[in-house]
Design a protein around this motif. Structure first.
Motif, mmCIF file in Angstrom:
data_model
loop_
_atom_site.group_PDB
_atom_site.id
_atom_site.type_symbol
_atom_site.label_atom_id
_atom_site.label_comp_id
_atom_site.label_asym_id
_atom_site.label_seq_id
_atom_site.Cartn_x
_atom_site.Cartn_y
_atom_site.Cartn_z
ATOM 1 N N ALA A 91 -9.410 3.296 -12.270
ATOM 2 C CA ALA A 91 -8.130 3.490 -11.591
ATOM 3 C C ALA A 91 -7.019 2.638 -12.202
ATOM 4 N N MET A 92 -7.304 1.362 -12.420
ATOM 5 C CA MET A 92 -6.282 0.487 -12.983
ATOM 6 C C MET A 92 -5.881 0.929 -14.381
ATOM 7 N N VAL A 99 11.409 11.421 -5.596
ATOM 8 C CA VAL A 99 10.416 10.796 -6.473
ATOM 9 C C VAL A 99 9.028 11.165 -5.959
ATOM 10 N N THR A 100 8.196 11.685 -6.826
ATOM 11 C CA THR A 100 6.812 12.004 -6.465
ATOM 12 C C THR A 100 5.872 11.241 -7.390
ATOM 13 N N TRP A 101 5.014 10.465 -6.783
ATOM 14 C CA TRP A 101 4.036 9.678 -7.536
ATOM 15 C C TRP A 101 2.618 10.113 -7.156
ATOM 16 N N ARG A 102 1.705 9.803 -8.052
ATOM 17 C CA ARG A 102 0.284 9.968 -7.753
ATOM 18 C C ARG A 102 -0.374 8.589 -7.747
ATOM 19 N N CYS A 103 -1.176 8.354 -6.730
ATOM 20 C CA CYS A 103 -1.916 7.096 -6.601
ATOM 21 C C CYS A 103 -3.403 7.413 -6.610
ATOM 22 N N THR A 104 -4.113 6.916 -7.597
ATOM 23 C CA THR A 104 -5.553 7.151 -7.659
ATOM 24 C C THR A 104 -6.282 5.956 -7.049
ATOM 25 N N SER A 105 -7.218 6.239 -6.178
ATOM 26 C CA SER A 105 -7.956 5.202 -5.467
ATOM 27 C C SER A 105 -9.293 4.936 -6.150
ATOM 28 N N SER A 106 -9.789 3.726 -5.957
ATOM 29 C CA SER A 106 -11.141 3.402 -6.429
ATOM 30 C C SER A 106 -12.199 3.720 -5.387
ATOM 31 N N PHE A 107 -11.764 4.336 -4.253
ATOM 32 C CA PHE A 107 -12.671 4.490 -3.127
ATOM 33 C C PHE A 107 -12.752 5.938 -2.654
ATOM 34 N N PRO A 108 -13.908 6.323 -2.098
ATOM 35 C CA PRO A 108 -14.053 7.682 -1.567
ATOM 36 C C PRO A 108 -13.381 7.824 -0.206
ATOM 37 N N LYS A 109 -13.038 9.046 0.147
ATOM 38 C CA LYS A 109 -12.381 9.295 1.431
ATOM 39 C C LYS A 109 -13.276 8.948 2.616
ATOM 40 N N ALA A 110 -14.588 9.002 2.399
ATOM 41 C CA ALA A 110 -15.514 8.700 3.491
ATOM 42 C C ALA A 110 -15.307 7.288 4.032
ATOM 43 N N LEU A 111 -14.829 6.372 3.179
ATOM 44 C CA LEU A 111 -14.540 5.014 3.623
ATOM 45 C C LEU A 111 -13.108 4.995 4.142
ATOM 46 N N ASP A 112 -12.954 5.479 5.367
ATOM 47 C CA ASP A 112 -11.617 5.743 5.888
ATOM 48 C C ASP A 112 -10.752 4.505 6.003
#
Length: 368
Positions: free
Chosen positions: A85-86, A35-48
């Motif tokens: 994202a939601m 199973v491969t899913w995609r999860c989209t975040s509401s946040f930039p990668k800079a906010l680790d």
């Protein structure tokens, strides 16, 4: 039992176990599909730390399934804008989203209750309510009406009150203030004359720098330092009374959730709970040093006055009364939270508060 008898019986048992393993293999394979899913975040990668909660969750899932269940995490803007994202998860554009539910309170204020509402609960109380007070079931009853299944996946703890270009000494100082403030809290401060602005994390700094806004809140010292707010607004207020224990969620397309094998549902649920704990621990470790660096860099720490807090508390309560009168779904979850909040603070002041207060006095006295 003599030794030879034991070995003979053990041998038969081992052979039986081996046979059972051989026979069970096809069934196991069927329940562990790729199973491969995609999860989209509401946040930039800079906010680790805040973005990283989704990565932590995905890593747990991947490792627990030997790579069979692979959730790929994308930063805000890579697939869809952060504040959509939601919507992408609900529409099935992606399988899931990592976001703050209160970003979508404009659709229904009930979304805010899943993250944080002004003068709500702290992180421990939110976790207790969700995991043991029926909160998760209540929230998913609501999420299901939007085609979603929600799992708590991160918490920042009590946030700071934000960065201001001027001091906030009285209620008058709030009037006309253009402030980036997340989610439902904007509805509350609007009653006090603030002009709320909902701006994604990556756009806050330039808005402050250009004077498009006068103030902004984000999370706390660690993330605020990364975004550089202290360079363009020096007054740093506390506490963030609108976010005492804000919960992030992995919001999953309900149809996709239902398609998962029960074992994968259990693994994903456990992974989100682990990430929820991990994110809070990370902030608790990183924020103290970040706060010292911010102050050394010129940030001016200021507490909100009791008059300001009391006025905000009153505005919040009046807003809840208005919403409860017209939104039965909001009222059902709100009443559950507030009933627990009352007892939780009764308990907290008995032991935790007394111990923490004593230890803080020792810290200020230089004894620790």
């Amino acid at each position: 039992m003599d030794r030879r008898s034991f070995i003979r019986k053990a041998g038969f048992a081992g052979a039986g176990a081996a046979a059972a393993t051989t026979l069970a293999a096809p069934a196991i394979a069927q329940t562990a599909p790729k199973v491969t899913w995609r999860c989209t975040s509401s946040f930039p990668k800079a906010l680790d730390t805040i973005f990283g909660a989704a990565v932590t969750m995905a890593d747990f899932v991947r490792e627990s399934t030997d790579g069979n269940f692979d959730i790929q995490v994308f930063a805000a803007g890579e697939l869809v804008p952060g504040l959509q994202a939601m919507d992408a998860a609900a529409a099935g554009t992606v399988e899931c989203a990592h976001t703050a539910s209160y970003y979508y309170w404009g659709k229904d204020p009930t979304f805010a209750l899943a993250t944080a509402v002004p003068f709500g609960m702290n992180v421990r109380q939110m976790n207790a309510w969700m995991y043991y007070g029926g909160g998760n079931d209540l929230l998913n009853e609501f999420y299901n009406t939007h085609g979603l299944h929600g799992l708590a996946c991160g918490n920042t703890g009590a946030q700071m009150g934000g960065w201001y270009s001027k001091e906030i000494n009285t209620l008058e100082d709030l009037k006309g203030l253009k402030m980036r403030i997340g989610g439902f809290a904007g509805k509350i401060v609007e009653k006090l004359g603030v002009v709320p602005q909902q701006i994604a994390g990556g756009d806050i700094y330039p808005s402050l720098e250009k004077g498009t806004i006068d103030a902004a809140e984000w999370v706390g010292p660690y993330d605020d330092e990364k975004l550089g707010f202290y360079k363009v607004a020096k007054y740093y207020y506390y506490p963030g009374w609108w976010e005492g224990g804000p919960v992030l969620h992995t919001l999953i397309n309900q149809a996709k959730w239902n398609e998962l094998p029960k074992s994968y549902q259990a693994i994903l649920t456990a992974a989100c709970q682990a990430a929820n704990c991990d994110m809070m621990a990370s902030y608790d470790y990183k924020n103290p040093e970040a706060l010292k660096r911010l102050v050394a860099g010129g940030a001016q720490l200021r507490p909100f006055s009791q008059d300001v807090l009391a006025a905000c508390f009153e505005a919040a309560n009046s807003t809840y009364k208005e919403i409860n009168a017209s939104n039965a779904g909001f009222k059902k979850i709100y009443d559950s939270q507030m009933a627990f909040r009352k007892d939780a603070y009764l308990w907290a002041q008995v032991s935790e508060y007394t111990f923490d207060t004593f230890m803080m006095i020792q810290q200020r006295s230089g004894n620790i």
